[in-house]
Structures are given as C-alpha cells and as structure tokens.
Write an enzyme that holds these catalytic residues in place. Structure first.
Site, PDB file in Angstrom:
ATOM      1  CG  HIS A 150      16.942   8.108  10.227  1.00 54.33           C
ATOM      2  ND1 HIS A 150      16.123   8.773  11.104  1.00 54.33           N
ATOM      3  CD2 HIS A 150      16.898   8.826   9.066  1.00 54.33           C
ATOM      4  CE1 HIS A 150      15.605   9.833  10.506  1.00 54.33           C
ATOM      5  NE2 HIS A 150      16.061   9.889   9.269  1.00 54.33           N
ATOM      6  CE  LYS A 197      11.903   8.143   4.801  1.00 57.50           C
ATOM      7  NZ  LYS A 197      12.667   9.357   4.500  1.00 57.50           N
ATOM      8  CB  CYS A 220      18.333  11.999  10.290  1.00 52.46           C
ATOM      9  SG  CYS A 220      17.250  13.397  10.097  1.00 52.46           S
ATOM     10  CD  GLN A 224      15.452   5.727   2.812  1.00 56.33           C
ATOM     11  OE1 GLN A 224      15.158   5.539   1.635  1.00 56.33           O
ATOM     12  NE2 GLN A 224      15.405   6.921   3.373  1.00 56.33           N
ATOM     13  CG  ASP A 281      14.458   2.401  10.081  1.00 56.98           C
ATOM     14  OD1 ASP A 281      13.550   2.512   9.234  1.00 56.98           O
ATOM     15  OD2 ASP A 281      15.233   3.340  10.376  1.00 56.98           O
TER      16      ASP A 281
HETATM   17  N1  PMP Z   1      14.788   5.433   9.010  1.00 55.18           N
HETATM   18  C1  PMP Z   1      15.424   5.696   7.863  1.00 55.18           C
HETATM   19  C2  PMP Z   1      16.482   4.750   7.388  1.00 55.18           C
HETATM   20  C3  PMP Z   1      15.097   6.825   7.124  1.00 55.18           C
HETATM   21  O1  PMP Z   1      15.734   7.079   5.986  1.00 55.18           O
HETATM   22  C4  PMP Z   1      14.088   7.685   7.597  1.00 55.18           C
HETATM   23  C5  PMP Z   1      13.719   8.944   6.837  1.00 55.18           C
HETATM   24  N2  PMP Z   1      14.793   9.644   6.322  1.00 55.18           N
HETATM   25  C6  PMP Z   1      13.445   7.356   8.786  1.00 55.18           C
HETATM   26  C7  PMP Z   1      13.817   6.229   9.469  1.00 55.18           C
HETATM   27  C8  PMP Z   1      12.371   8.208   9.347  1.00 55.18           C
HETATM   28  O2  PMP Z   1      11.312   8.301   8.473  1.00 55.18           O
HETATM   29  P1  PMP Z   1      10.168   9.363   8.746  1.00 55.18           P
HETATM   30  O3  PMP Z   1      10.844  10.707   8.772  1.00 55.18           O
HETATM   31  O4  PMP Z   1       9.236   9.214   7.604  1.00 55.18           O
HETATM   32  O5  PMP Z   1       9.584   9.005  10.062  1.00 55.18           O
END
Ligand code: PMP
Length: 411
Positions: A122, A225, A365, A202, A199
């Site tokens: 991401h 999430k 993203c 998810q 990270d």
């Molecule tokens: N890492 C992953 C794998 C994600 O899916 C996301 C959110 N889509 C993020 C990081 C970032 O999360 P946040 O927007 O809540 O900071």
C-alpha cells in the site's frame, strides 16, 4: 459457526437502503461498519466523562484516563503484546508507519543500507520509505510477485541480505487478498540482523495476530478497519526499541522536565503521544476489540474463508472476468479484486452501486502493483463478519447483469 443474522442486528447501518435496495456493504477493506457498542462508547464518553487525560486531579479526568489506558491494554492483549507500553496511539496505520520512518529510520538507516519491501505494498508502506531512501542514500528493494499474486521467494536470500536494515512488509494485501508469510520473513530478517515492520492494517481486523509469534519490531494497524472509529490507530513496537527512539512529535504530555533551554522525555508510551490525544476514539477502539473478542477472531477468519471461497468460485464461473490473488484460501484474506476487459471498473462499480452494492473501484493505493498487473484499476469486493452468502449471490447476479449490459454490442 457465526450467527450472522444476530451479528447484523448489532450494526445499525446495515438496516439502511440505498436507491430503495438493501445495502450490501462489500467495501470493508476501505473501512468497516460500526456496531452499536462502539457507537454507544463514543456517546457515553462525550455525555458522561469527557475530560482531558493524564492531567487533572478531578473525577472526570481520572475516569477518562482510566478508560483511555484500559483501551490501550485491550489493544495490547488483542495482539498479545507483553506490555501496553508497546502500544502508541496514532491516527491510523499510515501515521504509525510514518512515525517509524521519521524516528527510528532517521537514526538507523545509513548510506548504502537497503530497505526491503514487497511488490504489493500500500502507498502507506511505500512512500515514507521512498523519502527515507532519498534522504539517506539507501536503496529500496522489492520482493517480486508470482503470477498468482504471492511473494516470489526464489531469490529471497539475495534480497534479504547483510545490507538489509529493515524489512517492511504488508501482512495481508488490500488489493490481492494475499496473506504473506510474515513469520518466515521476520526469521530471515533476524538472521541478517535487520529490523522488521509489519503493515497489519488488513490482518489484525480479520484473523488472530500474535506479535510474540510473528516477532516484528514494529506493527501498524488502524481502528476504523476493525469496527472502531476513524481517526485512531496504533503502532506496536518492542519496548526496548521505543525506549531508545527519539520522539516523533514534540510538545505537551511527552515531556518530563522542560527548561527554557532544553527538555527531557516522559516515560513510555506518553513520550510518543504529544498533545491531547484522540481520547474518545481510543475508547471506541477498545470497545471494538471487546466486540471482536466476544465473537472470536478464529470464527471471524473461518467465516471469511467460507464466504470468500464461495464468492471466488462464483466469480470464476462468470465468463470474461479476470480475478487476482491466490486461489488457496490458506493464503488469502477476504478480498477479491476483479476486472472485465473492456469494462472500466468505475462503470462496473457505479452499476453495482445502483443495485445497493458498495464495492471499491480504483488502484486501492497500490499504483505500482496495478502497473505490474497491467491494469489501471480493479473492482474489489471485501468481506467482513456481517456479510452473508446471499449478499454474495446478489453481487454475482449484479455482476452478470452488468457485464451483459456493458458487453452488449448494440450499445
Ligand atoms: N496498509 C494497508 C494494507 C491498507 O489496506 C491500508 C488502508 N487501505 C493502509 C495501510 C492504510 O490505512 P489507513 O488509511 O487507515 O492509515
């Protein structure tokens, strides 16, 4: 087996209609819905004990401090951290990763060092490291992907090597659904003396995650999430590493002694929490952890395996639909990205929206990953504990209808 109909009653938003159709919410990888207990915890905070934490001697301040710290304990226990001093409140996973990039990495990454990422990161776990690499003349290296969207570990011992300073990897891909072997990669990093960031944006919401088993130095997560409010997340970090890290933001609360010339730092975890924190949403994240614990993370994971494999089989049976990510459910979370050549994902998403089905379309993203897949975007359905097989049936009917509509040559 989860009692899904009972669970659904806990989520007020699932009672609403969209364009006269029952809402089918399949955008859980972007953000999850909130149960009554989380919503009530926010109202309860503002109605009954709203007050700043760690400051007052008065009753309300003591109550808010107690609930705020209790929530930290809940998050710590949820991921099996040995101490709540390892949990730093942040706004989200993105801020948790940026905290590490702006503190630990500034001190530890040097010219010629390498930072290992994967080809499915991401932007949150990519863009901060691009800056670190630029600032420090370090090199970013990427673990490549197999055609079915898993990490290709063929040359892993060349990639994670004596020059590696940090391995920073996504646990579950938000675009492909792939569950990465973070334990194995952490062990490899340890062998060459590199640090590890996971990270877990998810993974923590969807499956049991144990930081003592995975053993990363850092792990990032987002409250929104995992049934919690937006604006709250956490960084897990080993206590001895935090003890030796420079603060990220500076100001009130994070200091011990301040003179006109200098300042010394407060103990953990406050050293990393400058200013008034997001108290209400931290309490809300604690309530979300309570809710998830009451259902059970193993059961939630099993439900997602069932529903995702059901959906995957149905998607595979639709003619002209490409899908991404591994087929083996032991290596896949509750995310399915797909594409129909010739139909733009935004058109598909808009068509489904009119049927009450909320999916995500775009690059999620993960622009470099989309480029690697050779597509500008995908349509993504992502599941959670309240989704049902009959909702998947409606998705499949909607997809079939949409493809018939868009592929009709007369149009
Ligand atoms: N890492 C992953 C794998 C994600 O899916 C996301 C959110 N889509 C993020 C990081 C970032 O999360 P946040 O927007 O809540 O900071």
């Amino acid at each position: 087996m989860l009692d899904i109909q009972k669970i659904r009653k806990d989520f007020p938003i699932l009672r609403r209609e969209v364009y006269g159709k029952p809402l089918i919410y399949l955008d859980n990888a972007a953000t999850s819905q909130k149960p009554d207990s989380v919503i009530r915890s926010l109202v309860d905070y503002y109605e009954n004990y709203n007050s700043n934490v760690h400051r007052g001697v008065h009753k309300l301040s003591m109550e808010s401090t107690e609930k705020f710290e209790e929530a930290r304990e809940k998050v710590a226990r949820f991921i099996n951290a040995s101490s709540s001093n390892s949990i730093i409140w942040t706004r989200n996973a993105t801020e948790a990763i940026n905290l590490v990039a702006n503190t630990w990495a500034q001190e530890h990454v040097n010219s010629g060092d390498e930072i290992v990422l994967t080809g499915m990161e991401h932007h949150s776990n990519l863009v901060p490291w691009q800056k670190v690499a630029r600032d420090k003349q370090a090199l970013l290296r990427y673990i490549p992907l197999t055609p079915d969207g898993r990490l290709d570990l063929t040359n892993i011992d060349d990639i994670i090597c004596s020059r590696t300073k940090l391995v920073s990897i996504v646990h579950v891909s938000n675009s492909l659904g792939t569950i990465n072997p973070v334990e194995e990669l952490t062990a490899k990093a340890r062998k060459v003396g590199a640090s590890v960031l996971v990270d877990a944006a998810q993974s923590v919401p969807h499956m049991p995650v144990d930081v003592q088993r995975i053993d990363p130095d850092f792990l990032a997560m987002s409250g929104h999430k995992m049934l919690g409010p937006t604006g709250i997340g956490a960084l897990y970090a080993k206590e001895d590493i935090l003890e030796n890290m420079e603060p990220f933001l500076r100001g009130g609360e994070m200091v011990l002694e301040v003179t006109y010339e200098d300042a010394s730092w407060n103990s953990l975890p406050m050293r990393f929490e400058a200013g008034t924190p997001n108290i209400a949403d931290a309490v809300g994240m604690g309530a979300a952890v309570d809710y998830l614990n009451a259902i059970g993370m193993k059961s939630i994971r099993q439900h997602e395996v069932d529903i995702t494999s059901y959906a995957l089989d149905a998607i595979k049976a639709i003619n002209g639909l490409d899908h991404y990510g591994p087929e083996d459910m032991s290596q896949r979370g509750g995310v399915i990205s797909f594409n129909s050549p010739g139909v733009h994902p935004h058109d598909l998403g808009t068509f489904l929206d009119r049927l009450g089905i909320a999916v995500r379309t775009g690059h999620h993203c993960t622009m470099p990953l989309m480029r690697m897949l050779g597509v500008p975007a995908t349509t993504r359905a992502s599941f959670y504990l309240y989704n049902t097989k009959s909702e998947v049936d409606v998705l499949i009917e909607g997809l079939t209808e949409a493809l018939g509509y868009f592929n009709d040559g007369s149009r």
